[in-house]
Design a protein around this motif. Sequence first.
Motif, PDB file in Angstrom:
ATOM      1  N   GLN A 150      -0.728  -9.254 -24.384  1.00  0.00           N
ATOM      2  CA  GLN A 150       0.351 -10.039 -23.764  1.00  0.00           C
ATOM      3  C   GLN A 150       0.705  -9.567 -22.356  1.00  0.00           C
ATOM      4  N   LEU A 151       0.144  -8.447 -21.943  1.00  0.00           N
ATOM      5  CA  LEU A 151       0.526  -7.825 -20.677  1.00  0.00           C
ATOM      6  C   LEU A 151       0.364  -8.785 -19.492  1.00  0.00           C
ATOM      7  N   LYS A 152       1.425  -8.900 -18.678  1.00  0.00           N
ATOM      8  CA  LYS A 152       1.339  -9.674 -17.436  1.00  0.00           C
ATOM      9  C   LYS A 152       0.918  -8.698 -16.343  1.00  0.00           C
ATOM     10  N   ILE A 153      -0.096  -9.049 -15.589  1.00  0.00           N
ATOM     11  CA  ILE A 153      -0.580  -8.133 -14.554  1.00  0.00           C
ATOM     12  C   ILE A 153      -0.426  -8.770 -13.175  1.00  0.00           C
ATOM     13  N   PHE A 154       0.259  -8.087 -12.277  1.00  0.00           N
ATOM     14  CA  PHE A 154       0.394  -8.566 -10.902  1.00  0.00           C
ATOM     15  C   PHE A 154      -0.210  -7.537  -9.950  1.00  0.00           C
ATOM     16  N   GLU A 155      -1.052  -8.004  -9.039  1.00  0.00           N
ATOM     17  CA  GLU A 155      -1.644  -7.114  -8.039  1.00  0.00           C
ATOM     18  C   GLU A 155      -0.810  -7.210  -6.781  1.00  0.00           C
ATOM     19  N   ILE A 156      -0.276  -6.081  -6.343  1.00  0.00           N
ATOM     20  CA  ILE A 156       0.649  -6.134  -5.218  1.00  0.00           C
ATOM     21  C   ILE A 156       0.376  -5.029  -4.190  1.00  0.00           C
ATOM     22  N   SER A 157       0.978  -5.202  -3.023  1.00  0.00           N
ATOM     23  CA  SER A 157       1.098  -4.095  -2.086  1.00  0.00           C
ATOM     24  C   SER A 157       2.560  -4.047  -1.664  1.00  0.00           C
ATOM     25  N   ALA A 158       3.232  -2.966  -2.008  1.00  0.00           N
ATOM     26  CA  ALA A 158       4.640  -2.847  -1.640  1.00  0.00           C
ATOM     27  C   ALA A 158       4.770  -2.547  -0.151  1.00  0.00           C
ATOM     28  N   LYS A 159       3.663  -2.136   0.447  1.00  0.00           N
ATOM     29  CA  LYS A 159       3.699  -1.854   1.880  1.00  0.00           C
ATOM     30  C   LYS A 159       3.696  -3.162   2.686  1.00  0.00           C
TER      31      LYS A 159
ATOM     32  N   ASP B 231      -3.558  -2.732  -0.861  1.00  0.00           N
ATOM     33  CA  ASP B 231      -4.048  -2.665   0.525  1.00  0.00           C
ATOM     34  C   ASP B 231      -5.071  -1.552   0.744  1.00  0.00           C
ATOM     35  N   ILE B 232      -5.038  -0.513  -0.112  1.00  0.00           N
ATOM     36  CA  ILE B 232      -6.009   0.573   0.089  1.00  0.00           C
ATOM     37  C   ILE B 232      -7.061   0.633  -1.022  1.00  0.00           C
ATOM     38  N   ALA B 233      -7.068  -0.385  -1.886  1.00  0.00           N
ATOM     39  CA  ALA B 233      -7.976  -0.370  -3.048  1.00  0.00           C
ATOM     40  C   ALA B 233      -9.423  -0.102  -2.654  1.00  0.00           C
ATOM     41  N   LYS B 234      -9.852  -0.748  -1.570  1.00  0.00           N
ATOM     42  CA  LYS B 234     -11.272  -0.602  -1.230  1.00  0.00           C
ATOM     43  C   LYS B 234     -11.606   0.786  -0.685  1.00  0.00           C
ATOM     44  N   HIS B 235     -10.616   1.450  -0.128  1.00  0.00           N
ATOM     45  CA  HIS B 235     -10.868   2.803   0.395  1.00  0.00           C
ATOM     46  C   HIS B 235     -10.916   3.858  -0.694  1.00  0.00           C
TER      47      HIS B 235
ATOM     48  N   THR C 249      -3.480   2.099  -6.869  1.00  0.00           N
ATOM     49  CA  THR C 249      -4.941   2.157  -6.799  1.00  0.00           C
ATOM     50  C   THR C 249      -5.448   3.569  -6.520  1.00  0.00           C
ATOM     51  N   ALA C 250      -4.656   4.365  -5.783  1.00  0.00           N
ATOM     52  CA  ALA C 250      -5.100   5.715  -5.440  1.00  0.00           C
ATOM     53  C   ALA C 250      -5.242   6.623  -6.660  1.00  0.00           C
TER      54      ALA C 250
ATOM     55  N   ALA D 121      -9.717  -1.804 -14.382  1.00  0.00           N
ATOM     56  CA  ALA D 121      -8.335  -1.473 -14.742  1.00  0.00           C
ATOM     57  C   ALA D 121      -7.738  -2.575 -15.610  1.00  0.00           C
ATOM     58  N   LYS D 122      -7.976  -3.826 -15.200  1.00  0.00           N
ATOM     59  CA  LYS D 122      -7.402  -4.950 -15.950  1.00  0.00           C
ATOM     60  C   LYS D 122      -8.007  -5.068 -17.339  1.00  0.00           C
TER      61      LYS D 122
END
Lengths: 114, 218
Positions: free
Chosen positions: B188-197, B166-170, B140-141, B178-179
Amino acid sequence: MHEAMVAENIIESILSQVPSKKGRVVRVVISCGQMNALNDEAMEFAFEAAAEGTICKGAKLKIKHIPLKAKCKTCGKKFDYDLYEPQCPRCGKSDFDIGEDAPLLLEEIEFEVH
Amino acid sequence: MRIKIEQKILAKNEDFASANRKYFKRNNILCINMISSPGSGKTTILEQTAKALKNKLNIAVIEGDLYTEYDADRIRKTGLQAVQIETKGACHLSAEQITKAFHKLDAEKLDVLVIENVGNLVCPSDFDLGELRRVVVLSTAEGDDKCAKYPGSFAQADVLLINKMDIAKHVDFKISKAKRDARKLNKQLKIFEISAKTTAGMDKWFNWLLKSCKELRK
Ligand SMILES: Nc1nc2c(ncn2[C@@H]2O[C@H](COP(=O)(O)OP(=O)(O)O)[C@@H](O)[C@H]2O)c(=O)[nH]1
Ligand SMILES: [Mg+2]
Ligand SMILES: [Zn+2]
Protein backbone atom coordinates in the motif's frame (compact mmCIF):
# COMPACT_ATOMS: atom_id res chain seq x y z
CA MET A 1 19.53 -0.07 20.04
CA HIS A 2 16.60 0.40 22.37
CA GLU A 3 17.02 -3.08 23.85
CA ALA A 4 18.14 -1.37 27.07
CA MET A 5 14.80 0.35 27.35
CA VAL A 6 12.93 -2.87 26.60
CA ALA A 7 14.99 -4.64 29.28
CA GLU A 8 14.13 -2.02 31.87
CA ASN A 9 10.45 -2.35 31.04
CA ILE A 10 10.66 -6.13 31.47
CA ILE A 11 12.32 -5.88 34.88
CA GLU A 12 9.88 -3.21 36.02
CA SER A 13 6.95 -5.32 34.96
CA ILE A 14 8.30 -8.44 36.68
CA LEU A 15 9.00 -6.62 39.91
CA SER A 16 5.43 -5.39 40.03
CA GLN A 17 4.05 -8.92 39.55
CA VAL A 18 6.11 -11.41 41.52
CA PRO A 19 4.24 -12.72 44.56
CA SER A 20 6.96 -12.11 47.11
CA LYS A 21 10.45 -10.82 47.52
CA LYS A 22 11.46 -14.08 49.18
CA GLY A 23 12.83 -15.75 46.11
CA ARG A 24 14.37 -15.14 42.77
CA VAL A 25 13.46 -15.22 39.13
CA VAL A 26 15.37 -17.95 37.30
CA ARG A 27 13.87 -17.77 33.83
CA VAL A 28 12.09 -15.12 31.77
CA VAL A 29 10.30 -15.81 28.50
CA ILE A 30 9.54 -12.99 26.10
CA SER A 31 8.36 -12.97 22.51
CA CYS A 32 8.53 -10.56 19.62
CA GLY A 33 7.27 -10.37 16.06
CA GLN A 34 9.09 -9.75 12.80
CA MET A 35 8.80 -5.98 12.53
CA ASN A 36 9.73 -5.36 16.15
CA ALA A 37 12.37 -8.06 16.05
CA LEU A 38 14.87 -7.83 18.86
CA ASN A 39 18.50 -8.60 18.40
CA ASP A 40 19.06 -11.62 20.66
CA GLU A 41 22.60 -10.76 21.63
CA ALA A 42 21.88 -7.11 22.40
CA MET A 43 18.75 -8.10 24.30
CA GLU A 44 20.55 -10.66 26.47
CA PHE A 45 23.26 -8.15 27.25
CA ALA A 46 20.75 -5.43 28.13
CA PHE A 47 18.68 -7.81 30.24
CA GLU A 48 21.69 -8.90 32.23
CA ALA A 49 22.58 -5.29 32.94
CA ALA A 50 19.03 -4.31 33.91
CA ALA A 51 18.63 -7.38 36.15
CA GLU A 52 21.71 -6.50 38.18
CA GLY A 53 20.80 -5.77 41.80
CA THR A 54 17.25 -7.14 41.49
CA ILE A 55 15.67 -10.55 42.14
CA CYS A 56 16.08 -11.16 38.39
CA LYS A 57 19.85 -11.20 38.60
CA GLY A 58 21.22 -14.26 36.81
CA ALA A 59 17.86 -15.21 35.29
CA LYS A 60 17.95 -16.91 31.88
CA LEU A 61 16.23 -14.98 29.15
CA LYS A 62 14.43 -16.80 26.36
CA ILE A 63 13.39 -14.82 23.30
CA LYS A 64 10.77 -16.33 21.00
CA HIS A 65 10.47 -14.92 17.50
CA ILE A 66 6.87 -15.29 16.36
CA PRO A 67 6.44 -15.61 12.58
CA LEU A 68 4.18 -13.30 10.65
CA LYS A 69 1.29 -15.25 9.11
CA ALA A 70 0.28 -14.65 5.52
CA LYS A 71 -2.29 -16.13 3.14
CA CYS A 72 -1.77 -16.19 -0.62
CA LYS A 73 -4.56 -14.40 -2.47
CA THR A 74 -3.96 -16.49 -5.56
CA CYS A 75 -3.85 -20.05 -4.28
CA GLY A 76 -4.97 -19.72 -0.66
CA LYS A 77 -1.82 -21.19 0.85
CA LYS A 78 -1.13 -20.12 4.42
CA PHE A 79 2.53 -19.61 5.25
CA ASP A 80 5.05 -17.78 7.41
CA TYR A 81 5.85 -14.48 5.79
CA ASP A 82 9.50 -13.74 5.14
CA LEU A 83 10.19 -10.00 5.12
CA TYR A 84 13.11 -10.51 2.82
CA GLU A 85 11.62 -13.04 0.38
CA PRO A 86 7.92 -12.29 0.32
CA GLN A 87 6.64 -14.97 -2.05
CA CYS A 88 4.06 -17.69 -1.86
CA PRO A 89 5.99 -20.95 -1.32
CA ARG A 90 3.39 -22.82 -3.41
CA CYS A 91 2.61 -20.66 -6.44
CA GLY A 92 5.34 -18.03 -6.27
CA LYS A 93 2.95 -15.07 -6.50
CA SER A 94 3.43 -12.13 -4.18
CA ASP A 95 -0.08 -10.93 -3.52
CA PHE A 96 -1.25 -11.88 -0.06
CA ASP A 97 -3.06 -10.88 3.08
CA ILE A 98 -0.64 -10.38 5.92
CA GLY A 99 -1.72 -10.98 9.49
CA GLU A 100 -0.89 -8.82 12.42
CA ASP A 101 2.65 -8.84 13.70
CA ALA A 102 3.13 -10.19 17.21
CA PRO A 103 3.71 -7.52 19.86
CA LEU A 104 6.63 -7.46 22.27
CA LEU A 105 5.29 -9.66 25.03
CA LEU A 106 6.45 -10.72 28.46
CA GLU A 107 5.04 -14.25 28.45
CA GLU A 108 6.04 -15.95 31.66
CA ILE A 109 8.62 -16.19 34.37
CA GLU A 110 9.91 -18.99 36.54
CA PHE A 111 10.15 -18.07 40.16
CA GLU A 112 12.09 -19.95 42.81
CA VAL A 113 11.05 -19.47 46.42
CA HIS A 114 13.76 -19.93 48.98
CA MET B 1 7.00 -21.99 40.11
CA ARG B 2 5.85 -20.83 36.69
CA ILE B 3 3.95 -17.60 36.47
CA LYS B 4 2.08 -16.68 33.32
CA ILE B 5 2.24 -12.96 32.70
CA GLU B 6 1.25 -12.29 29.06
CA GLN B 7 1.82 -8.58 29.31
CA LYS B 8 2.87 -6.23 26.53
CA ILE B 9 6.35 -5.02 27.30
CA LEU B 10 5.75 -1.56 25.87
CA ALA B 11 2.26 -1.36 27.42
CA LYS B 12 2.92 2.03 28.97
CA ASN B 13 3.93 3.52 25.63
CA GLU B 14 0.89 1.96 23.98
CA ASP B 15 -1.47 3.46 26.55
CA PHE B 16 -0.15 6.94 25.83
CA ALA B 17 -0.18 6.25 22.10
CA SER B 18 -3.83 5.24 22.04
CA ALA B 19 -4.83 8.24 24.11
CA ASN B 20 -2.94 10.50 21.68
CA ARG B 21 -4.53 8.84 18.65
CA LYS B 22 -8.00 9.20 20.11
CA TYR B 23 -7.40 12.89 20.70
CA PHE B 24 -6.01 13.51 17.19
CA LYS B 25 -8.94 11.68 15.59
CA ARG B 26 -11.55 13.46 17.64
CA ASN B 27 -10.04 16.85 16.81
CA ASN B 28 -9.31 16.07 13.14
CA ILE B 29 -5.60 16.64 13.52
CA LEU B 30 -3.55 14.77 10.95
CA CYS B 31 -0.67 13.63 13.13
CA ILE B 32 2.32 12.36 11.15
CA ASN B 33 5.30 10.47 12.53
CA MET B 34 8.29 11.18 10.28
CA ILE B 35 11.10 8.64 10.43
CA SER B 36 14.51 8.51 8.71
CA SER B 37 18.25 8.37 9.19
CA PRO B 38 19.97 11.59 10.28
CA GLY B 39 20.49 13.99 7.41
CA SER B 40 18.00 12.56 4.93
CA GLY B 41 16.31 15.97 4.75
CA LYS B 42 13.33 15.81 7.12
CA THR B 43 13.70 19.36 8.39
CA THR B 44 14.30 20.72 4.89
CA ILE B 45 11.18 18.93 3.65
CA LEU B 46 9.20 20.50 6.49
CA GLU B 47 10.57 23.96 5.73
CA GLN B 48 9.46 23.61 2.10
CA THR B 49 6.11 22.20 3.16
CA ALA B 50 5.60 25.16 5.48
CA LYS B 51 6.38 27.61 2.69
CA ALA B 52 4.03 25.94 0.23
CA LEU B 53 1.08 25.19 2.50
CA LYS B 54 1.04 27.66 5.33
CA ASN B 55 -1.83 29.62 3.81
CA LYS B 56 -3.86 26.47 3.26
CA LEU B 57 -3.19 24.42 6.39
CA ASN B 58 -2.43 25.18 10.00
CA ILE B 59 0.67 23.07 10.65
CA ALA B 60 2.69 22.58 13.84
CA VAL B 61 5.86 20.57 14.33
CA ILE B 62 7.32 18.61 17.22
CA GLU B 63 11.06 18.17 16.72
CA GLY B 64 12.91 15.23 18.24
CA ASP B 65 16.67 15.30 18.49
CA LEU B 66 19.24 13.97 20.91
CA TYR B 67 20.41 17.49 21.69
CA THR B 68 19.83 21.15 20.62
CA GLU B 69 16.94 23.38 19.55
CA TYR B 70 18.39 23.84 16.05
CA ASP B 71 15.57 22.19 14.14
CA ALA B 72 12.74 23.83 16.09
CA ASP B 73 14.42 27.19 15.38
CA ARG B 74 14.57 26.38 11.66
CA ILE B 75 10.86 25.56 11.65
CA ARG B 76 9.91 28.70 13.62
CA LYS B 77 11.68 30.82 11.01
CA THR B 78 9.12 29.62 8.47
CA GLY B 79 6.34 30.99 10.71
CA LEU B 80 5.08 27.66 12.07
CA GLN B 81 4.80 26.70 15.71
CA ALA B 82 7.44 24.23 16.84
CA VAL B 83 8.34 22.47 20.09
CA GLN B 84 11.70 20.81 20.54
CA ILE B 85 12.12 17.57 22.48
CA GLU B 86 15.70 16.81 23.48
CA THR B 87 15.95 13.09 24.20
CA LYS B 88 19.42 13.47 25.77
CA GLY B 89 20.75 10.42 24.01
CA ALA B 90 17.63 8.25 23.69
CA CYS B 91 17.31 6.75 20.21
CA HIS B 92 13.58 7.36 19.67
CA LEU B 93 10.63 9.44 20.85
CA SER B 94 7.98 7.99 23.15
CA ALA B 95 4.24 8.59 23.12
CA GLU B 96 4.40 10.19 26.56
CA GLN B 97 6.88 12.79 25.32
CA ILE B 98 4.44 13.66 22.54
CA THR B 99 1.57 14.08 25.00
CA LYS B 100 3.68 16.51 27.04
CA ALA B 101 5.09 18.43 24.07
CA PHE B 102 1.67 18.77 22.49
CA HIS B 103 0.44 20.72 25.53
CA LYS B 104 2.96 23.44 24.70
CA LEU B 105 1.33 24.06 21.31
CA ASP B 106 -1.69 26.13 20.51
CA ALA B 107 -3.92 23.35 19.20
CA GLU B 108 -6.79 25.61 18.26
CA LYS B 109 -7.64 25.10 14.56
CA LEU B 110 -4.64 22.84 14.02
CA ASP B 111 -4.87 20.75 10.83
CA VAL B 112 -1.54 18.93 10.81
CA LEU B 113 0.94 17.97 13.49
CA VAL B 114 4.23 16.62 12.16
CA ILE B 115 6.54 14.83 14.55
CA GLU B 116 10.11 14.74 13.26
CA ASN B 117 11.45 11.69 15.03
CA VAL B 118 15.05 11.24 16.14
CA GLY B 119 17.26 10.44 13.13
CA ASN B 120 17.41 6.64 13.22
CA LEU B 121 15.95 3.99 10.90
CA VAL B 122 15.88 1.22 13.49
CA CYS B 123 14.35 2.12 16.83
CA PRO B 124 11.58 4.67 16.22
CA SER B 125 9.60 2.19 14.15
CA ASP B 126 8.81 0.11 17.26
CA PHE B 127 7.35 3.02 19.17
CA ASP B 128 3.83 4.04 18.30
CA LEU B 129 3.37 7.72 19.08
CA GLY B 130 -0.36 7.73 18.40
CA GLU B 131 0.15 9.15 14.92
CA LEU B 132 -2.50 8.73 12.23
CA ARG B 133 0.04 8.39 9.41
CA ARG B 134 3.63 7.33 9.23
CA VAL B 135 6.05 8.82 6.71
CA VAL B 136 9.53 7.47 6.13
CA VAL B 137 12.18 9.48 4.30
CA LEU B 138 15.06 7.90 2.41
CA SER B 139 17.63 10.12 0.72
CA THR B 140 19.46 8.96 -2.36
CA ALA B 141 22.87 9.48 -0.75
CA GLU B 142 22.10 6.69 1.73
CA GLY B 143 21.96 4.09 -1.04
CA ASP B 144 19.20 2.15 -2.77
CA ASP B 145 19.55 -0.93 -0.54
CA LYS B 146 18.23 0.61 2.67
CA CYS B 147 14.59 -0.44 2.27
CA ALA B 148 15.63 -4.06 2.33
CA LYS B 149 18.09 -3.54 5.17
CA TYR B 150 15.68 -1.75 7.52
CA PRO B 151 12.40 -3.53 6.78
CA GLY B 152 10.58 -2.48 9.96
CA SER B 153 10.61 1.20 9.06
CA PHE B 154 9.41 0.73 5.49
CA ALA B 155 6.90 -2.05 6.12
CA GLN B 156 4.93 0.04 8.59
CA ALA B 157 4.85 3.36 6.72
CA ASP B 158 2.03 4.95 4.70
CA VAL B 159 4.28 7.18 2.62
CA LEU B 160 7.87 6.92 1.45
CA LEU B 161 9.54 10.16 0.40
CA ILE B 162 12.65 9.50 -1.64
CA ASN B 163 14.56 12.74 -1.18
CA LYS B 164 17.62 14.33 -2.80
CA MET B 165 16.60 13.11 -6.25
CA ASP B 166 18.70 16.02 -7.59
CA ILE B 167 21.87 14.10 -6.71
CA ALA B 168 20.62 10.56 -7.44
CA LYS B 169 22.77 10.15 -10.51
CA HIS B 170 25.93 11.24 -8.71
CA VAL B 171 25.51 8.64 -5.98
CA ASP B 172 24.43 5.75 -8.26
CA PHE B 173 21.02 5.50 -6.68
CA LYS B 174 18.78 3.08 -8.60
CA ILE B 175 15.28 4.31 -8.01
CA SER B 176 13.74 1.13 -9.41
CA LYS B 177 15.59 -1.04 -6.90
CA ALA B 178 14.62 1.09 -3.92
CA LYS B 179 10.98 1.12 -5.02
CA ARG B 180 10.87 -2.59 -5.75
CA ASP B 181 12.29 -3.47 -2.32
CA ALA B 182 9.93 -1.07 -0.56
CA ARG B 183 6.87 -2.42 -2.41
CA LYS B 184 7.82 -5.97 -1.55
CA LEU B 185 7.56 -5.04 2.10
CA ASN B 186 4.51 -2.89 1.76
CA LYS B 187 2.00 -3.05 -1.08
CA GLN B 188 0.00 0.00 0.00
CA LEU B 189 3.02 2.29 0.34
CA LYS B 190 2.71 5.62 -1.51
CA ILE B 191 6.07 6.62 -2.94
CA PHE B 192 6.96 10.18 -3.94
CA GLU B 193 10.30 11.11 -5.50
CA ILE B 194 11.29 14.58 -4.40
CA SER B 195 14.07 17.08 -4.01
CA ALA B 196 13.61 19.32 -1.00
CA LYS B 197 16.40 21.48 -2.35
CA THR B 198 14.78 22.31 -5.69
CA THR B 199 11.20 21.33 -4.60
CA ALA B 200 10.93 19.16 -7.72
CA GLY B 201 8.26 16.49 -7.24
CA MET B 202 6.98 17.96 -3.98
CA ASP B 203 3.55 18.85 -5.39
CA LYS B 204 2.45 15.26 -5.03
CA TRP B 205 3.44 15.27 -1.37
CA PHE B 206 1.60 18.55 -0.78
CA ASN B 207 -1.50 17.16 -2.48
CA TRP B 208 -1.33 14.03 -0.40
CA LEU B 209 -1.30 16.17 2.75
CA LEU B 210 -4.25 18.27 1.58
CA LYS B 211 -6.20 15.19 0.57
CA SER B 212 -5.47 13.36 3.83
CA CYS B 213 -6.68 16.35 5.84
CA LYS B 214 -9.87 16.47 3.84
CA GLU B 215 -10.49 12.74 4.32
CA LEU B 216 -10.02 13.11 8.04
CA ARG B 217 -12.72 15.76 8.31
CA LYS B 218 -15.29 13.62 6.52
N1 LIG C 1 21.18 18.00 -2.58
C1 LIG C 1 20.20 17.99 -1.70
N2 LIG C 1 20.45 18.26 -0.40
C2 LIG C 1 19.42 18.24 0.48
C3 LIG C 1 18.10 17.96 0.08
N3 LIG C 1 17.29 17.99 1.17
C4 LIG C 1 18.10 18.29 2.22
N4 LIG C 1 19.39 18.46 1.81
C5 LIG C 1 20.55 18.76 2.66
O1 LIG C 1 20.81 17.67 3.51
C6 LIG C 1 21.30 18.10 4.78
C7 LIG C 1 20.47 17.54 5.91
O2 LIG C 1 19.16 18.06 5.85
P1 LIG C 1 18.18 18.14 7.10
O3 LIG C 1 16.90 18.69 6.60
O4 LIG C 1 18.83 18.85 8.22
O5 LIG C 1 18.02 16.59 7.45
P2 LIG C 1 17.35 15.87 8.73
O6 LIG C 1 18.48 15.49 9.64
O7 LIG C 1 16.67 14.64 8.18
O8 LIG C 1 16.39 16.82 9.34
C8 LIG C 1 21.28 19.62 4.73
O9 LIG C 1 22.58 20.09 4.44
C9 LIG C 1 20.32 19.93 3.59
O10 LIG C 1 20.60 21.16 2.96
C10 LIG C 1 17.86 17.67 -1.31
O11 LIG C 1 16.75 17.40 -1.77
N5 LIG C 1 18.94 17.70 -2.13
MG1 LIG D 1 16.20 17.47 11.36
ZN1 LIG E 1 0.04 -19.00 -3.77
